[in-house]
Design an enzyme around this catalytic site. Structure first.
Site, short mmCIF file in Angstrom:
data_model
loop_
_atom_site.label_atom_id
_atom_site.label_comp_id
_atom_site.label_asym_id
_atom_site.label_seq_id
_atom_site.Cartn_x
_atom_site.Cartn_y
_atom_site.Cartn_z
N HIS A 1 12.61 -1.43 -12.49
CA HIS A 1 12.45 -2.88 -12.60
C HIS A 1 12.47 -3.45 -11.18
CE1 HIS A 1 13.84 -6.87 -14.70
NE2 HIS A 1 12.90 -7.08 -13.79
N HIS B 1 0.81 -1.21 0.00
CA HIS B 1 0.00 0.00 0.00
C HIS B 1 0.85 1.27 0.00
CE1 HIS B 1 0.79 1.11 4.24
NE2 HIS B 1 0.89 -0.20 4.42
#
Length: 210
Positions: A144, A135
């Site tokens: 990446h 979250h």
């Protein structure tokens, strides 16, 4: 309407992205790579150099850059200079992306990934297999996140950075831009831009300069 996708780059990473595309019911119509000097057909796919991409961008066709290097993805985006909305968002059907999360154009989310509430993922980013973006995390463009990496709540990963496989970043940490976090690292303090950090806990071992 199901999308038709052009992959820019025809390598091992392209195979993984093609599987993600097929899993969501879309199709790959072309794989372009500058090692090809002219246009041809192979196994029902169009192949050829990057330069033919404009000829293929008809209605319902979108692009994904299927190259693992963050730097090279950025250079190709600049080189192609096509509209941002012409880049697809690819989410494997076995990934879980919360409705309140935001995912940018050109980003690929691999199988087993979890992206939780109010996370923000930028454009042309790879969220690789079985990684977790918790979250309120912010993952900027051209990053990446490697397989099995865990970004716990409210983590920020700067533009162009690479978080190695199996790494864990504790809540509230900020990783700078164009920084590499080595595989298996545990990040418990902020890491600046343009460095490589590895270990448990992660420590800077190399400074790249701007």
């Amino acid at each position: 309407m199901l999308e038709k996708i052009i992959l820019i780059g025809d390598s091992g990473h392209a195979k993984v992205i093609e599987d993600c595309i097929l899993s969501q019911g879309s199709s790959v119509i072309a794989k372009l790579d500058d090692r090809y000097k002219e246009r041809f057909h192979e196994n029902h796919l169009i192949k050829g150099p990057f330069a033919i991409v404009e000829d293929l961008l008809t209605d319902g066709v979108k692009v994904v850059i299927s190259i693992g290097s963050n730097v090279i993805r950025k250079r190709i985006v600049e080189r192609l200079n096509i509209a941002n909305e012409k880049y697809a968002i690819i989410v494997h059907r076995r990934a879980i992306v919360c409705n309140s999360a935001n995912v940018g154009h050109g980003t690929v989310i691999m199988p087993g990934v979890i992206v939780n509430a109010d996370a923000s993922i930028g454009c042309h980013t790879i969220i690789n297999s079985n990684s977790v973006v918790e979250h309120d995390c912010v993952v900027e463009d051209f990053t990446h996140i490697s397989p099995g990496a865990i970004l716990t709540g409210n983590v920020k990963v700067g533009r162009g950075s690479h978080v190695g496989a199996g790494s864990t970043i504790i809540p509230g940490i900020e990783i700078g831009s164009w920084t590499t976090v080595g595989a298996g690292s545990s990040v418990i303090s902020n890491i600046e831009s343009n460095v490589t950090a590895v270990g448990v806990p992660a420590k800077v071992i190399k400074r790249e300069g701007f």
